[in-house]
Design a protein around this motif. Structure first.
Motif, PDB file in Angstrom:
ATOM      1  N   LYS A  32     -14.255  -3.718  -7.249  1.00  0.00           N
ATOM      2  CA  LYS A  32     -12.894  -3.936  -7.742  1.00  0.00           C
ATOM      3  C   LYS A  32     -11.855  -3.161  -6.929  1.00  0.00           C
ATOM      4  N   VAL A  33     -12.229  -2.722  -5.738  1.00  0.00           N
ATOM      5  CA  VAL A  33     -11.345  -1.848  -4.972  1.00  0.00           C
ATOM      6  C   VAL A  33     -10.043  -2.552  -4.566  1.00  0.00           C
ATOM      7  N   GLU A  34     -10.104  -3.868  -4.306  1.00  0.00           N
ATOM      8  CA  GLU A  34      -8.884  -4.578  -3.913  1.00  0.00           C
ATOM      9  C   GLU A  34      -7.871  -4.594  -5.050  1.00  0.00           C
ATOM     10  N   ILE A  35      -8.346  -4.862  -6.259  1.00  0.00           N
ATOM     11  CA  ILE A  35      -7.455  -4.889  -7.418  1.00  0.00           C
ATOM     12  C   ILE A  35      -6.848  -3.505  -7.642  1.00  0.00           C
ATOM     13  N   GLN A  36      -7.672  -2.473  -7.501  1.00  0.00           N
ATOM     14  CA  GLN A  36      -7.183  -1.105  -7.649  1.00  0.00           C
ATOM     15  C   GLN A  36      -6.129  -0.779  -6.589  1.00  0.00           C
ATOM     16  N   PHE A  37      -6.352  -1.270  -5.371  1.00  0.00           N
ATOM     17  CA  PHE A  37      -5.407  -1.023  -4.290  1.00  0.00           C
ATOM     18  C   PHE A  37      -4.074  -1.708  -4.561  1.00  0.00           C
ATOM     19  N   TYR A  38      -4.116  -2.948  -5.051  1.00  0.00           N
ATOM     20  CA  TYR A  38      -2.877  -3.660  -5.367  1.00  0.00           C
ATOM     21  C   TYR A  38      -2.087  -2.919  -6.445  1.00  0.00           C
ATOM     22  N   ALA A  39      -2.800  -2.447  -7.480  1.00  0.00           N
ATOM     23  CA  ALA A  39      -2.145  -1.713  -8.561  1.00  0.00           C
ATOM     24  C   ALA A  39      -1.515  -0.426  -8.034  1.00  0.00           C
ATOM     25  N   LEU A  40      -2.236   0.261  -7.164  1.00  0.00           N
ATOM     26  CA  LEU A  40      -1.720   1.500  -6.577  1.00  0.00           C
ATOM     27  C   LEU A  40      -0.501   1.217  -5.708  1.00  0.00           C
ATOM     28  N   ALA A  41      -0.551   0.128  -4.933  1.00  0.00           N
ATOM     29  CA  ALA A  41       0.570  -0.237  -4.069  1.00  0.00           C
ATOM     30  C   ALA A  41       1.817  -0.539  -4.895  1.00  0.00           C
ATOM     31  N   GLY A  88       5.326   1.485  -4.703  1.00  0.00           N
ATOM     32  CA  GLY A  88       6.600   0.816  -4.479  1.00  0.00           C
ATOM     33  C   GLY A  88       7.628   1.197  -5.532  1.00  0.00           C
ATOM     34  N   LEU A  89       7.182   1.295  -6.780  1.00  0.00           N
ATOM     35  CA  LEU A  89       8.081   1.644  -7.872  1.00  0.00           C
ATOM     36  C   LEU A  89       8.681   3.031  -7.686  1.00  0.00           C
ATOM     37  N   VAL A  90       7.829   4.023  -7.415  1.00  0.00           N
ATOM     38  CA  VAL A  90       8.329   5.402  -7.320  1.00  0.00           C
ATOM     39  C   VAL A  90       8.988   5.673  -5.969  1.00  0.00           C
ATOM     40  N   MET A  91       8.579   4.938  -4.931  1.00  0.00           N
ATOM     41  CA  MET A  91       9.196   5.155  -3.622  1.00  0.00           C
ATOM     42  C   MET A  91      10.671   4.756  -3.657  1.00  0.00           C
ATOM     43  N   GLY A  92      10.959   3.574  -4.174  1.00  0.00           N
ATOM     44  CA  GLY A  92      12.344   3.141  -4.271  1.00  0.00           C
ATOM     45  C   GLY A  92      13.154   4.046  -5.180  1.00  0.00           C
ATOM     46  N   GLY A  93      12.574   4.427  -6.314  1.00  0.00           N
ATOM     47  CA  GLY A  93      13.275   5.286  -7.259  1.00  0.00           C
ATOM     48  C   GLY A  93      13.539   6.667  -6.712  1.00  0.00           C
ATOM     49  N   LEU A  94      12.543   7.271  -6.051  1.00  0.00           N
ATOM     50  CA  LEU A  94      12.700   8.632  -5.548  1.00  0.00           C
ATOM     51  C   LEU A  94      13.683   8.688  -4.387  1.00  0.00           C
ATOM     52  N   GLN A  95      13.642   7.697  -3.502  1.00  0.00           N
ATOM     53  CA  GLN A  95      14.590   7.673  -2.386  1.00  0.00           C
ATOM     54  C   GLN A  95      16.029   7.552  -2.890  1.00  0.00           C
ATOM     55  N   ALA A  96      16.241   6.648  -3.847  1.00  0.00           N
ATOM     56  CA  ALA A  96      17.593   6.448  -4.377  1.00  0.00           C
ATOM     57  C   ALA A  96      18.087   7.697  -5.097  1.00  0.00           C
ATOM     58  N   MET A  97      17.240   8.302  -5.928  1.00  0.00           N
ATOM     59  CA  MET A  97      17.635   9.488  -6.685  1.00  0.00           C
ATOM     60  C   MET A  97      17.850  10.697  -5.784  1.00  0.00           C
ATOM     61  N   SER A  98      17.061  10.802  -4.736  1.00  0.00           N
ATOM     62  CA  SER A  98      17.211  11.935  -3.819  1.00  0.00           C
ATOM     63  C   SER A  98      18.584  11.895  -3.150  1.00  0.00           C
ATOM     64  N   ARG A  99      18.963  10.729  -2.657  1.00  0.00           N
ATOM     65  CA  ARG A  99      20.240  10.604  -1.955  1.00  0.00           C
ATOM     66  C   ARG A  99      21.425  10.850  -2.900  1.00  0.00           C
ATOM     67  N   SER A 100      21.356  10.277  -4.102  1.00  0.00           N
ATOM     68  CA  SER A 100      22.478  10.436  -5.031  1.00  0.00           C
ATOM     69  C   SER A 100      22.553  11.868  -5.570  1.00  0.00           C
ATOM     70  N   THR A 101      21.411  12.502  -5.797  1.00  0.00           N
ATOM     71  CA  THR A 101      21.416  13.886  -6.279  1.00  0.00           C
ATOM     72  C   THR A 101      22.002  14.817  -5.228  1.00  0.00           C
TER      73      THR A 101
END
Length: 495
Positions: A397-406, A410-423
């Motif tokens: 099930k490693v592919e499914i796990q990889f998709y979930a991790l990806a 993606g969720l936290v990467m976009g959020g952290l980049q946006a929050m870092s710049r605005s903060t």
């Protein structure tokens, strides 16, 4: 000085044609970031540097599975993992950018031919992308790495001058919209080209050898796209800048046509070149002097000191993982060549999810404050690193796990980049005239984090011959960032 003064073009602000030309450079150059940095080239590099596949029996699934065995790269009598060398090449690339960025920023503010600099780095990056088509195997792997480095320098070097045009061509009330317009153009253009490249590789190519040929063709197309669409930008973008009084007698080192002149009125060509060299040495000294001065001023403020320190450490993990994620997928998850281009779809999904992540975390910050949102994002990143460490190719099930991790990344990467710049923006002095300098320091700090992260990533891979251990190292940096961010004391919003 009259000639230089003529470089100041009147009535250029908020000109629709000029603003469109500026934004379209994002359409032109963003294909490098998506095609070369994030998707197709890392996969191609992984395929080329794989020596053979060995079959391994997986007890948990009762199946035999092919595992890639890499070609080792010899440098001065020592053997290195190809993924480690790729990571080191990224380190070198960003090191070059960090060294030249402050100097280029000073030149952009001093000399009135910013468009010429933009063109130079654009053409360096575009031709380097096309040069990657000559990377055909292990016999010229260093040529491929060289073009990868110069393409990166061209991309990031051009952005120094591209970004510096924004306040020159648009009034403050128009800058946000114009900047967003460029981002949208870049996202749409890069996705269109990536889909075209996928069609060539996955549909037109019928055999593994044809796949490699069409992959190299995509490098040519990427460079041609960057080169070709940038011509609209260069046609309408004005040749101007904030020209200062003290300039060399003749900018022969920036204008090759002047090299062949006699320069009798300035004492001859050698005297002019000497004056040029002295000018650039002064520019370099002043640029780094200003960089250190700004850094010292920022770190005197308690909140900025803890934020920038935290930002540096969690950026080591975040940026390095994004740069190396594709190679991890090809080496550890999608080991069959026919499956490796699933990673490209994964990267596209990550980009789309990152947009929603940025919006979601922005809304959440209104309820719990920026500091807590950043803390949550960094905490999730630690979970992602630990999860990546426990991903095993033997697991059916490693592919499914990889998709979930990806998706989570993606969720936290976009959020952290946006929050870092605005903060960071909220922490800066109000109504400051030095915001450009402050954000220049912010960008340099981020690139230093990438240098350190990619270097550590490569060293860990080389030592343990396993990318999993590198994720443990990245989680350590995230943990330091999480601790430091908790020391912030923010009055303007919840903390």
């Amino acid at each position: 000085m009259s000639e230089n003064a003529n470089l100041q073009k009147p009535n250029i602000k908020n000109n629709p044609k000029i603003m469109k030309a500026w934004a379209l450079y994002d359409w032109a150059n963003s294909v490098y970031s998506l095609v070369i940095t994030s998707t197709i080239f890392p996969i191609y590099y992984s395929i080329i540097t794989t020596a053979y596949k060995k079959k391994v029996f997986i007890e948990s699934s009762g199946e035999w599975k092919e595992v890639p065995v890499p070609h080792m790269i010899n440098i001065m009598g020592n053997s290195y993992e190809p993924t480690a060398i790729f990571s080191f090449s990224l380190t070198l690339s960003f090191l070059i950018v960090v060294i030249i960025s402050p100097i280029l920023s000073s030149l952009a503010d001093t000399i009135g031919n910013k468009k010429s600099f933009l063109q130079f780095f654009c053409y360096l990056g575009a031709t380097s992308c096309m040069g990657l088509a000559m990377f055909t195997g292990m016999n010229n792997v260093f040529l491929g790495l060289l073009f990868s480095i110069t393409a990166s320098v061209g991309f990031w070097g051009s952005l120094v001058f591209y970004n510096s045009f924004l306040p020159d061509i648009a009034t403050p009330d128009q800058q946000d919209a114009l900047s967003a317009k460029g981002y949208v153009y870049g996202y749409i253009g890069s996705v269109i080209l990536l889909i075209l490249c996928l069609l060539l590789i996955q549909v037109v190519a019928k055999t593994p050898e044809e796949t490699k040929i069409y992959t190299r063709i995509t490098f040519l197309i990427t460079g041609a796209w960057w080169f070709g669409f940038s011509q609209y930008t260069f046609r309408y973008l004005p040749q101007f800048g904030l020209v200062k009084d003290k300039l060399p007698k003749d900018l022969v080192l920036l204008n090759y046509k002047n090299i062949f002149a006699k320069h009798e009125e300035h004492g001859g060509i050698f005297e002019v070149i000497k004056d040029n060299l002295a000018f650039y040495v002064d520019i370099a000294k002043e640029s780094f002097r200003e960089l250190f001065k700004v850094g010292g001023e920022l770190f005197k403020d308690r909140n900025l000191k803890f934020f920038l320190s935290s930002f540096f450490f969690y950026s080591i993990g975040m940026q390095t993982i994004f740069l190396m994620a594709t190679l991890f997928g090809t080496s550890e998850i999608f080991t069959r060549e026919e499956d490796q281009y699933k990673l490209i779809i994964t990267i596209l999904v990550i980009q789309i999810v990152a947009i929603f992540g940025a919006l979601a975390f922005s809304r959440l910050s209104k309820s719990i404050g920026n500091k807590n949102v950043i803390s949550i994002a960094v905490g999730i990143w630690i979970i992602c690193c630990l999860s990546a460490f426990f991903l095993k190719k033997e697991n059916p099930k490693v592919e499914i796990q990889f998709y979930a991790l990806a998706g989570l990344i993606g969720l936290v990467m976009g959020g952290l980049q946006a929050m870092s710049r605005s903060t960071y923006s909220k922490l800066l002095p109000e109504d400051s005239m030095d915001n450009t300098t402050y954000f220049s320091f912010y960008d340099v700090l981020e690139k230093l984090a990438i240098i350190l992260g990619s270097l550590i990533f490569g060293i860990v891979i080389q030592k343990f011959h396993n990318m999993h251990y590198a994720f443990i190292g990245m989680s350590f940096f995230f943990a330091i960032g999480l601790i430091l961010i908790r020391f912030l004391k923010l009055k303007s919003y919840k903390s």
